[in-house]
Scaffold this active site. Structure first.
Site, PDB file in Angstrom:
ATOM      1  N   HIS A   1       1.295   5.086   6.567  1.00 35.62           N
ATOM      2  CA  HIS A   1       1.232   5.739   5.011  1.00 35.62           C
ATOM      3  C   HIS A   1       1.520   7.180   5.384  1.00 35.62           C
ATOM      4  CE1 HIS A   1      -0.840   1.909   5.186  1.00 35.62           C
ATOM      5  NE2 HIS A   1      -0.694   1.879   4.073  1.00 35.62           N
TER       6      HIS A   1
ATOM      7  N   ASP B   1      -2.902   6.685  11.728  1.00 40.79           N
ATOM      8  CA  ASP B   1      -2.097   5.860  10.504  1.00 40.79           C
ATOM      9  C   ASP B   1      -0.892   6.752  10.652  1.00 40.79           C
ATOM     10  OD1 ASP B   1      -0.704   4.964   8.720  1.00 40.79           O
ATOM     11  OD2 ASP B   1      -2.487   5.178   7.158  1.00 40.79           O
TER      12      ASP B   1
ATOM     13  N   SER C   1       0.887  -1.286   0.061  1.00 40.44           N
ATOM     14  CA  SER C   1       0.016   0.151   0.217  1.00 40.44           C
ATOM     15  C   SER C   1       0.758   1.181  -0.166  1.00 40.44           C
ATOM     16  CB  SER C   1      -0.835  -0.060   1.173  1.00 40.44           C
ATOM     17  OG  SER C   1      -0.327  -0.267   2.554  1.00 40.44           O
TER      18      SER C   1
END
Ligand code: NAG
Ligand code: NAG
Ligand code: NAG
Ligand code: NAG
Ligand code: NAG
Ligand code: NAG
Ligand code: NAG
Ligand code: NAG
Ligand code: NAG
Length: 440
Positions: free
Chosen positions: A417, A414, A168
């Site tokens: 990312h 998060d 990702s």
């Protein structure tokens, strides 16, 4: 569960790190890092994990595995001579020695002008209140890292295909490139292919006949949970010497191939080499050697980077984009860990030598530096410069307006990312600089 021990961090006088938040984990014991292993693995799987709460119950049981990590790590760290590694020179200038400096210019795109930003990384749209994180640029000490020059990029890539292969974070990176290109080319890319799960996707910029593809292949090598070699379905089997067919099948098409991997290796796996089960990373119930994930990571990288240039039909340049660090502080992803910083770290801060980030990156450098055909492979080393950007992650803004009354559910941070626009745009500056050096 115990909370990570934190390095209290040091105050400084240079404008960095003045937000009163403690420094990221640096002295945490290896056992703690071992826990982070699952943290990250699950982080990548987060959407799934949040739905399937059962994963959480598995978590404490899994943490005990691989108790010899410490010895293994120490041995590996001792075996490398960092001063012997070549630096990352560009006309006599080391691009990696430098600092993030304030930059008024800022990003070339926003959530308003680019619709390729994945929801969880669309910090602007999701309401992140500070925007300073978009106004920094990487300044090497002895030269400039040129800003992304779309004209140059298109000159190099007209009629060609660039592919991103990885997890990702590779997709996060690819989306930043799509956004950058679609602004300057004043052209919307057309999605010309996608598989059912939207894992492998192809975009085409018609007026310059330039194609970007992304392939979901988090290990780069072939992995399956299916029944195989007499081992039942449900156990993850990783084939260290088999390139993943999902991208290998398209190998003849790639002019520039950007490979990356990392966090998925922290998951439990059985390792196969030469079609034989040779060991695993944490496999209770199997009477085989626990070789640990560093072993698999190194073997796969070696295999990929050595075999690629030899493959029939591969005409392109392979670029290894190095390990992307996370910045969870004051806990892990699942117990309140967060990333609240709003400015970069002081440039003198380095990756703790007992961290997974340090070790994964070191393995990458070691494998890369030993390649026989470095003319066909390049490394874009983003690890240290990205480590200096604890301010670049979505944090709670992985969700839309997480603190509004309308928001229902748990606010998940998060810190793995990256917000785009954000530090990942600098990765593209580095990719283009590498292409300029290698392809002209
Ligand atoms: C980094 O720089 C800051 C500010 O100049 C200083 O306070 C700190 O001690 C330095 N840290 C290291 C490890 O050199
Ligand atoms: C841990 O290391 C010791 C000594 O190196 C070894 O005897 C033992 O078998 C190892 N345990 C595991 C689970 O690998
Ligand atoms: C490490 O590498 C440097 C530079 O190549 C060399 O001078 C030094 O002797 C090496 N150190 C060891 C312990 O091998
Ligand atoms: C972009 O983000 C801003 C807040 O920064 C928001 O007001 C706007 O509606 C967003 N636009 C789109 C298209 O998401
Ligand atoms: C961008 O690249 C083009 C083509 O190589 C070059 O002519 C131009 O000068 C570059 N622009 C900048 C600002 O460096
Ligand atoms: C567009 O690029 C592809 C390769 O990516 C090439 O096969 C094709 O011939 C090109 N088409 C045109 C019209 O140039
Ligand atoms: C892989 O190659 C096939 C066959 O040429 C093509 O249809 C598909 O779009 C390619 N996949 C990607 C993600 O580019
Ligand atoms: C791989 O396995 C085959 C048969 O199982 C064996 O003949 C061969 O020597 C093995 N190769 C390596 C490199 O271990
Ligand atoms: C595990 O494997 C070793 C070596 O193959 C064997 O000697 C031992 O009996 C096995 N243990 C169990 C519990 O199967």
């Amino acid at each position: 569960m115990t909370v990570q021990r934190l390095d209290p961090g040091s105050p400084d006088s240079s404008g960095y790190g003045h937000d009163g938040i403690s420094a990221p984990v640096s002295n945490a014991k290896l056992l703690h890092h071992k826990r982070l292993v699952l943290v990250w693995a699950l982080m990548v799987l987060l959407p799934l994990a949040l739905v399937r709460l059962s994963l959480f119950h598995v978590y404490p049981e899994r943490m005990g595995g691989d108790r010899n990590l410490s010895a293994e790590l120490q041995q590996m760290i001792q075996s490398v001579n960092l001063s012997a590694l070549p630096s990352h020179r560009s006309g006599g200038c080391d691009l990696l020695q430098g600092e993030w400096i304030p930059d008024e210019v800022g990003p070339t795109y926003s959530n308003e002008t680019c619709n390729h930003i994945q929801g969880h990384q669309n910090c602007l749209k999701n309401g992140r209140p500070d925007n300073g994180y978009m106004f920094w640029r990487w300044k090497p000490d002895d030269c400039e890292l040129p800003r992304f020059n779309t004209t140059l990029f298109i000159e190099l890539m007209r009629g060609k295909l660039m592919a991103f292969v990885g997890d990702s974070i590779a997709r996060n990176h690819m989306q930043a490139l799509l956004c950058t290109l679609s602004q300057a080319m004043i052209e919307k890319p057309i999605k010309t292919y996608t598989d059912e799960g939207d894992r492998h996707v192809r975009w085409w910029f018609p007026s310059n006949n330039f194609t970007v593809s992304t392939f979901w292949s988090p290990y780069l090598a072939f992995q399956t949970d299916d029944e195989s070699h007499g081992i039942e379905k449900g156990h993850s089997k990783l084939f260290l010497d088999k390139l993943d067919p999902v991208w290998l099948a398209n190998i003849t098409q790639f002019d520039v191939l950007i490979l990356s991997s990392g966090q998925w290796f922290f998951k439990n796996n059985l390792f196969f080499q030469n079609n034989t089960l040779i060991g695993c990373h944490h496999c209770p119930g199997f009477n085989i050697t626990n070789l640990g994930f560093y072993f698999a990571y190194r073997e796969i990288l070696k295999h990929v980077l050595v075999e690629l240039p030899k493959l029939q039909g591969f005409k392109g340049l392979a670029i290894l984009r190095s390990f992307s660090p996370d910045h969870f502080e004051d806990g892990r992803w699942d117990n309140g860990g967060s990333c609240k910083r709003t400015v970069p770290f002081h440039p003198n801060r380095t990756i703790p030598t007992d961290s997974l980030t340090f070790e994964m990156h070191r393995i990458q450098r070691e494998v890369y530096d030993c390649l026989e055909r470095p003319d066909r492979v390049a490394m874009v080393d983003v690890t240290q410069i990205s480590y200096l950007r604890p301010d670049g992650h979505p944090g709670p803004y992985r969700n839309f307006q997480p603190f509004s009354k309308e928001f229902v559910g748990h606010v998940q941070n998060d810190c793995l990312h990256w917000c785009i626009p954000g530090p990942v745009d600098t990765w593209n500056d580095m990719v283009l600089e590498t292409m300029r050096q290698r392809l002209i």
